[in-house]
Motif scaffolding. Sequence first.
Motif, mmCIF file in Angstrom:
data_model
loop_
_atom_site.group_PDB
_atom_site.id
_atom_site.type_symbol
_atom_site.label_atom_id
_atom_site.label_comp_id
_atom_site.label_asym_id
_atom_site.label_seq_id
_atom_site.Cartn_x
_atom_site.Cartn_y
_atom_site.Cartn_z
ATOM 1 N N ALA A 176 0.829 -1.134 -0.076
ATOM 2 C CA ALA A 176 -0.067 -0.058 -0.050
ATOM 3 C C ALA A 176 0.821 1.234 0.073
ATOM 4 O O ALA A 176 0.264 2.355 -0.574
ATOM 5 N N GLN A 177 2.049 1.342 0.692
ATOM 6 C CA GLN A 177 2.541 2.500 0.978
ATOM 7 C C GLN A 177 3.228 3.211 -0.373
ATOM 8 O O GLN A 177 3.065 4.361 -0.662
ATOM 9 N N PRO A 178 3.521 2.447 -1.407
ATOM 10 C CA PRO A 178 3.954 3.333 -2.811
ATOM 11 C C PRO A 178 2.816 3.884 -3.282
ATOM 12 O O PRO A 178 2.909 4.758 -4.176
ATOM 13 N N VAL A 179 1.606 3.163 -3.439
ATOM 14 C CA VAL A 179 0.468 3.696 -3.912
ATOM 15 C C VAL A 179 -0.006 5.043 -3.140
ATOM 16 O O VAL A 179 -0.378 6.048 -3.637
ATOM 17 N N ALA A 180 0.339 4.977 -1.735
ATOM 18 C CA ALA A 180 -0.311 6.074 -1.093
ATOM 19 C C ALA A 180 0.641 7.325 -1.291
ATOM 20 O O ALA A 180 0.212 8.456 -1.382
ATOM 21 N N THR A 181 1.897 6.992 -1.838
ATOM 22 C CA THR A 181 2.915 7.787 -1.913
ATOM 23 C C THR A 181 2.517 8.701 -3.218
ATOM 24 O O THR A 181 2.435 9.915 -3.291
ATOM 25 N N LEU A 390 3.540 12.719 -15.819
ATOM 26 C CA LEU A 390 2.532 11.892 -15.204
ATOM 27 C C LEU A 390 3.031 11.502 -13.882
ATOM 28 O O LEU A 390 4.499 11.073 -13.974
ATOM 29 N N ALA A 391 2.444 10.929 -12.814
ATOM 30 C CA ALA A 391 2.717 10.259 -11.639
ATOM 31 C C ALA A 391 2.697 8.897 -11.664
ATOM 32 O O ALA A 391 1.590 8.336 -12.124
ATOM 33 N N TRP A 392 3.682 8.238 -11.797
ATOM 34 C CA TRP A 392 3.668 6.601 -12.001
ATOM 35 C C TRP A 392 4.061 6.083 -10.666
ATOM 36 O O TRP A 392 4.795 6.469 -9.972
ATOM 37 N N LEU A 393 3.529 4.893 -10.429
ATOM 38 C CA LEU A 393 4.065 3.837 -9.370
ATOM 39 C C LEU A 393 5.389 3.432 -10.209
ATOM 40 O O LEU A 393 6.387 3.293 -9.241
#
Length: 844
Positions: A176-181, A390-393
Amino acid sequence: MTAPRVDKPGSDVEPGDLPVLHALPALQAALAGPGVAVLVAPPGSGKTTRVPLALLTAAWLGGRRIVMLEPRRLAARAAAAYMASLLSEKVGATVGYRVRADTRVSAHTRIEVVTEGVLTRMLQGDPSLDGVGCVIFDEFHERSVHADLGLALCIRSRALLREDLRLLVMSATLDAQPVATVLGEAPVVRAEGRTFPVETHYGSQPGSDRIDSTAASAVRRALDAHAGDVLVFLPGAGEIRATERHLRDASLPNTVDVFSLFGALPLAEQDRAIRPSPAGRRKVVLSTSIAETSLTIEGVRVVIDSGLARVPRFSARTGLVQLATTRVSRASADQRRGRAGRVAPGVCYRLWTEGEHAALLDRTVPEILEADLTPLALELAVWGEPADALAWLDPPPSSALAQAAELLREMEALDAAGRVTEHGRAIAPLGVHPRLAHMLVRGRELGAAGPACDLAALLSERDVLRSREGPPDPDVRLRTDALLALRAGKRVAPGIDVGALRRVRTEGDRLRRRFGDAGDGDPDATGRLLALAYPDRVALRRDARGRFVMRTGRGATVPPEWALAGSDALAIANVDDRGRDGRIVLAAPIPPGILGVLFAAQVECTDVVDWDDAAGAVIAVRRDTLGALVLRERAAADPDPGRVTAALLQGIARRGLDALPWTKESRRFLERIRFAATVEPDWPDASDDALLHSLDVWLAPFLSGMRRLSDLRALDLIAVLGAWIGWDRRRRLDEIAPSHVEVPTGSRIAVDYSDASAPVLAVRLQEMFGLAEGPAVGGGRVPLTLHLLSPAHRPLQVTRDLAGFWKGSYHEVRKEMRGRYPKHPWPEDPLNAEPTRRTKKKAN
């Protein structure tokens, strides 16, 4: 709208959903505040997303819609049906869905379950998503390219246009943390709770290549040992069919039904697989990873997991996508196991050992890092911003994006600057890979819309041609002919999978309705259409053994026994890129001349000027090329003189300085220059290596109009070398490296400079009488090495000390030579004797 009741015994809510209900206040607070959240639910909790969606809509979202992204069509339809049932409504009322070729929504719909491509189309059509209050990304851990793109576009839209747009990312196994970031440090809401326990059994032997028979044996044991239905995870349709054959041969109880479940099946057959079993019956569902998440198959108490999945692997080196069978990650294995604990305690049989399990990757590699990025590159061009905006994981690899952009330029979907063209905008929303979309649009323009639709359907389905011995014939026309026969109600050729062919016909009919062409058009258009879809894989034959070279320069082969091996040109849809020359899996012949027509704007006309070593001459041809392919070649009438000279110099360099017309005099002139360079350091290097590396400096100015080695005969190399060293040095050359030296008789004797360190003067001994010291060159600094010769011009003495010779060894020479040459003078005192070129008699 009335929210479903979930708090009383006997409701439709399953125990696995209750943890999410407990987390609902925190979830609502997160979405009402920051507007973004990440929801992590227990693995195997199945329908945890659906009830909160209905409650969220009823509680505070007002009139705006919720769009929920599901990774697969079957899961989207099932999710919509489940939520509609909670509201005691039909699908299409409050809850509906949009998937490719199937839409069930109305003016009253407030929750739309969509597949990934549909969300992208919505964002491209309206980046602000007007009327949408929340976008939910379900089962985000699957990390498809479309899901990553959808999230990136939603984040961008929220930043620029819709700060009130709520985003919720959900999964059971998500890190979850990378997505939350990437969501701006969004709150992570964990739906703590339990599902029913699942007992896990590992195999005693490492995973077998014969997974079908191993899985079938496990099914028989599970049916005997446990109650409930059985879900079997297999990598692909081939293994599913093979396992199904084993089970038919095993004489299962007549109360057991066997169903297949994979993406290519018609929706009706997929629905049968997930529908609850009638009372008194059990079922075995043989499924790909389609049943891993987002989908609940009612009644499953046993999971049998092969631990394998079939995934596309894109090779940036070749530009090709190949399906690869790989081990699942531990997260995927946990998701699969959780399918057995949805409604009661269950059991999971893993067909691999605990040691193999420890070696599995923690999570599946995101598709964006390994996939063909052509669809993504087109979507980004339509969006109008580069990937790095864009913002990417995980950012898409730049090399794969660049390769995708090059393909899109070849299909004229992007212009030279990388901007989307009108053609690119036309193919982007068609819902198929840009290759096929390009073929469909261009095929319609060519009057072959019907064959283009059929071919797109064939290429979207696994191969309909089967072969029990080795790979099947790669000729696509065998498949298109079979489809035409099926349409006409004729007998289909042996080796054709009729069930798969019917699915192709269904998809082809859908495309035909969309493109408005029900005719068959030109059946011979197959090769041309295939070339449009795969412009980077058109190929020309390079020998009579079935070897071809593709536009990219890669080699490809067809076994000589197949008819395609004799084709002059091919359009290749699929090639196995293992090895130096890939094996052609699917292709069709094309007339070589059609390539210049289909790709006229991409054909480059260039003059090729090169050296032909066999002919000993410069060749100049005008060549039409398409990538690595030479489409046409003819003589160039007026090649650039500079390029001709450069090619001729290349030929001379290959053959060495001996290719030039050296004479005795010109070689001596060169040797004098080399000697001068040993005396005075400002002279140019005239060694063979130096001259070969500077041909363009000293020789090129004299090659005007020359193209062949035979033309070089006209060169005066003394004049050439003289021009190179210049007039001043040429005059100085006569001073420090004279070509001849005058001896006492008055004779001018040529100096041999072949050894620049020791120039030689070969002279008869009698001509040196009376000379005390030998001559020198190099401005008097380098004494000549004297080769003193007999009257017969044979060496008698080699010396640089003439005075010492006269005093010493001359007397021994005199004794020996007087008897041999009595007519020639051999005085006792040579220093005071008269030099002569004659005998004694002639001297008198």
